[in-house]
Every structure is written in structure tokens, then in C-alpha cells.
Design an enzyme around this catalytic site. Structure first.
Site, PDB file in Angstrom:
ATOM      1  N   ARG A   1      -3.470  11.778   3.143  1.00 37.10           N
ATOM      2  CA  ARG A   1      -3.679  10.964   1.939  1.00 37.10           C
ATOM      3  C   ARG A   1      -3.973  11.881   0.758  1.00 37.10           C
ATOM      4  O   ARG A   1      -3.465  11.658  -0.351  1.00 37.10           O
ATOM      5  CB  ARG A   1      -4.838   9.983   2.139  1.00 37.10           C
TER       6      ARG A   1
ATOM      7  N   ASP B   1      -2.424  -1.737  12.499  1.00 34.03           N
ATOM      8  CA  ASP B   1      -3.453  -1.830  11.466  1.00 34.03           C
ATOM      9  C   ASP B   1      -4.459  -2.875  11.919  1.00 34.03           C
ATOM     10  O   ASP B   1      -4.237  -3.603  12.895  1.00 34.03           O
ATOM     11  CB  ASP B   1      -2.821  -2.217  10.123  1.00 34.03           C
TER      12      ASP B   1
ATOM     13  N   HIS C   1       0.858  -1.193   0.000  1.00 32.13           N
ATOM     14  CA  HIS C   1       0.000   0.000   0.000  1.00 32.13           C
ATOM     15  C   HIS C   1       0.896   1.246   0.000  1.00 32.13           C
ATOM     16  O   HIS C   1       0.951   1.997   0.973  1.00 32.13           O
ATOM     17  CB  HIS C   1      -0.889  -0.023   1.242  1.00 32.13           C
TER      18      HIS C   1
ATOM     19  N   GLN D   1      -0.390   4.900   0.927  1.00 38.96           N
ATOM     20  CA  GLN D   1      -0.590   5.107   2.354  1.00 38.96           C
ATOM     21  C   GLN D   1       0.724   5.507   3.020  1.00 38.96           C
ATOM     22  O   GLN D   1       0.765   6.398   3.869  1.00 38.96           O
ATOM     23  CB  GLN D   1      -1.122   3.837   2.998  1.00 38.96           C
TER      24      GLN D   1
ATOM     25  N   CYS E   1      -3.684   3.465   9.681  1.00 38.63           N
ATOM     26  CA  CYS E   1      -4.153   3.902   8.363  1.00 38.63           C
ATOM     27  C   CYS E   1      -5.672   3.955   8.256  1.00 38.63           C
ATOM     28  O   CYS E   1      -6.197   4.533   7.308  1.00 38.63           O
ATOM     29  CB  CYS E   1      -3.550   3.023   7.275  1.00 38.63           C
TER      30      CYS E   1
END
Length: 300
Positions: A286, A220, A129, A132, A258
Site C-alpha cells: 500500500r 475480504d 477501493h 488497494q 486487504c
């Protein structure tokens, strides 16, 4: 014809380029620029996985830079009816200027990039990712200064975001300590790549060991999209980021996630809502980091 500037993974981009991408948000974050460098350009967003932050941040980034957006969900395209990734790449390349894909499989992303004649951006796959992480680096540096030589501790599943943290540690020169259950550690190839590249990346099963003296603590969700819960909640309980775990980090350490967060699972409410949490700045970033990625891919 020049090869398109894809943004697929941090390990495929040198640090000078990554620094250039992160430098772009500084130009626009404190006020929307009157300039529209992407006027007349179109971004196609393909979603195999649902999204809040990726969708909103990319759409707003493109429109604030003057461009247009076309969004394709699984039921909106022929991909869901058997058209190949390669054919979709060829067709979209005739219509749009850049493609962002949020995919279940990393192989889908690589196939799309192989056949596209326009830049392809990794909006998330089961492997990584990178967008991110660009927002995360931006957030850490806003709160704690240059990330080089800082200590980042990860407590949780060695998932796609953890892999991108490994890539980032090597590229940006910080120490990364990963605390994961043995059964949910990052792919050994990624850890081997970091070691070969001279990265300061270590792996432990003890979250207290990883977090001790850290500048930044990251976690996460315990169950990523497409994963089966199975026995994860039992395995992951010792990796929950709570006040006791945060207490062994530096007194001014920050907390990142995130999102979306499952309060009471991977993080407790006193941590995510506490004074050291910067998750809302992280979510906002973001948007700003995505602008940098789009401008890079389109050489604008």
C-alpha cells in the site's frame, strides 16, 4: 487551467497510465530515494471512515517523497457541522496540492472531485477501493510475474474491493472468477461493464468452481463498514477460505486479503498464517503503490 489529475476509479484510467503508476514503486521500493519530488507539496487526508493502512501508508508515502500531510477526521472539519462538500473542495483547493478522501458514499467523492481544483484520490468508498487494487496487482506480480492471463478467484461478499477487482481484470487483462451469494453479488452494472469491455469476468455461487486452478485467491471481511451483519454469517460461511478451498487452487497459488481480517470468519488461521499467504507484503505495498498514485496525480 488544466483539469486536475484525479484518481477515482480504475475504470476511469487507461492501462498504460496504470502501468506507469505501478512502475514508480520499482524506483523506490528497495531503498528510499534521496530525491524528494514532492517537497513543498501538501496532501490533505479526509477520513469519514476509520483507517489503519490507508492513513499510515498515505502519510508515510507523502512524507518520504518530501511532502507534508494534514489529516481531517469527522470532528476536525466543518464537514461534520453542515458545510457542503463543494465548499470544502473550494477551500481546500486554495490550501493544499492534493486531497485523499476515505468516504462513506461514492457520491461524496464525485462531488468533491467535481468542485476541487486539485487532484482528488479515492482512499475508499462504498463503491470501490482502487488504491488497494494497485497494491494488490503489485503484490501478485512480485510473487507470480505479470498478472495478464492469470486466474484470480474471489470468494466472499461482492463489495467495494470486489468491484475494483472487476475494474482491474478488464484493465490488466486477467481472468476474474467471483464466487458470491446471490444476495451479495457485485452490482449488475459493474458486471455488465466488464462484459461490454471484453473482460474475462465470471460470477458463480460456488466457491470451489471459482477457485479451481486459480493462481491467486482473494477474500475480504464479511461485514464491511456501514453494513448491518444481519444474516451475513450464515450466508457467507460456505465462502470461508480454508485449507480445503485453497487445495483446489494451483499448488503455488497465493492468498490475498486487504485486511483487517476476522480470523475464523472469512479466512482460517492456517491459510492467513500459512506459506501461501502474502497479506503482509500486500499491506506493505500500500505504501509503495500510494507513492505511484501521488506522483501521478501531482505530475511529478
Amino acid at each position: 487551467m488544466n483539469a486536475p489529475r484525479h484518481f477515482l476509479d480504475l475504470d476511469a484510467v487507461d492501462v498504460e497510465t496504470l502501468r506507469g503508476i505501478l512502475g514508480r514503486p520499482a524506483e523506490t521500493k528497495n531503498g528510499r530515494s534521496a530525491e524528494k519530488p514532492l517537497a513543498g507539496r501538501t496532501l490533505a487526508m479526509i477520513f469519514e471512515q476509520p483507517s489503519t493502512r490507508t492513513r499510515v501508508s498515505f502519510e508515510l508515502a507523502m512524507t518520504q517523497l518530501g511532502g507534508h500531510v494534514v489529516t481531517l477526521n469527522p470532528d476536525d472539519s466543518q464537514l461534520g457541522r453542515g458545510e457542503t462538500i463543494a465548499d470544502t473542495a473550494r477551500v481546500l483547493s486554495r490550501y493544499v496540492d492534493v486531497i485523499m478522501l476515505r468516504a462513506s458514499s461514492h457520491d461524496t467523492l464525485l462531488e468533491l472531485a467535481e468542485h476541487a481544483e486539485v487532484p482528488v484520490i479515492n482512499g475508499l468508498t462504498d463503491h470501490s477501493h482502487p488504491c488497494q487494487l494497485m497494491a494488490d496487482i503489485l503484490t501478485v506480480e512480485e510473487h507470480r510475474g505479470p498478472i495478464e492471463k492469470q486466474i484470480v478467484a474471489w470468494s466472499g461478499d461482492g463489495n467495494n474491493v470486489a468491484v475494483s477487482w472487476v475494474h482491474a481484470a478488464v484493465r490488466f487483462g486477467f481472468e476474474l472468477r467471483l464466487a458470491c451469494p446471490a444476495a451479495l453479488s457485485p452490482n449488475s452494472d459493474v458486471i455488465a461493464w466488464a462484459a461490454e469491455a471484453g473482460g474475462a469476468v465470471s460470477l458463480t455461487e460456488d466457491p470451489m468452481e471459482a477457485v479451481a486452478g486459480a493462481d491467486c485467491v482473494v477474500t475480504d471481511t464479511w461485514v464491511s463498514m456501514g453494513d448491518e451483519p444481519g444474516d451475513r454469517h450464515r450466508m457467507m460461511a460456505p465462502y470461508r477460505v480454508d485449507e480445503a478451498l485453497m487445495s483446489v487452487a494451483k499448488p503455488d497459488a497465493i492468498f490475498l486479503h486487504c485486511l483487517p481480517a476476522h480470523r475464523g470468519d472469512e479466512v482460517t488461521e492456517p491459510v492467513i498464517d500459512g506459506p501461501r499467504s502474502v497479506v503482509w507484503d500486500e499491506a506493505e505495498n500500500r505504501l509503495h503503490a500510494q507513492k505511484g498514485v501521488l506522483l501521478y496525480c501531482l505530475n511529478a
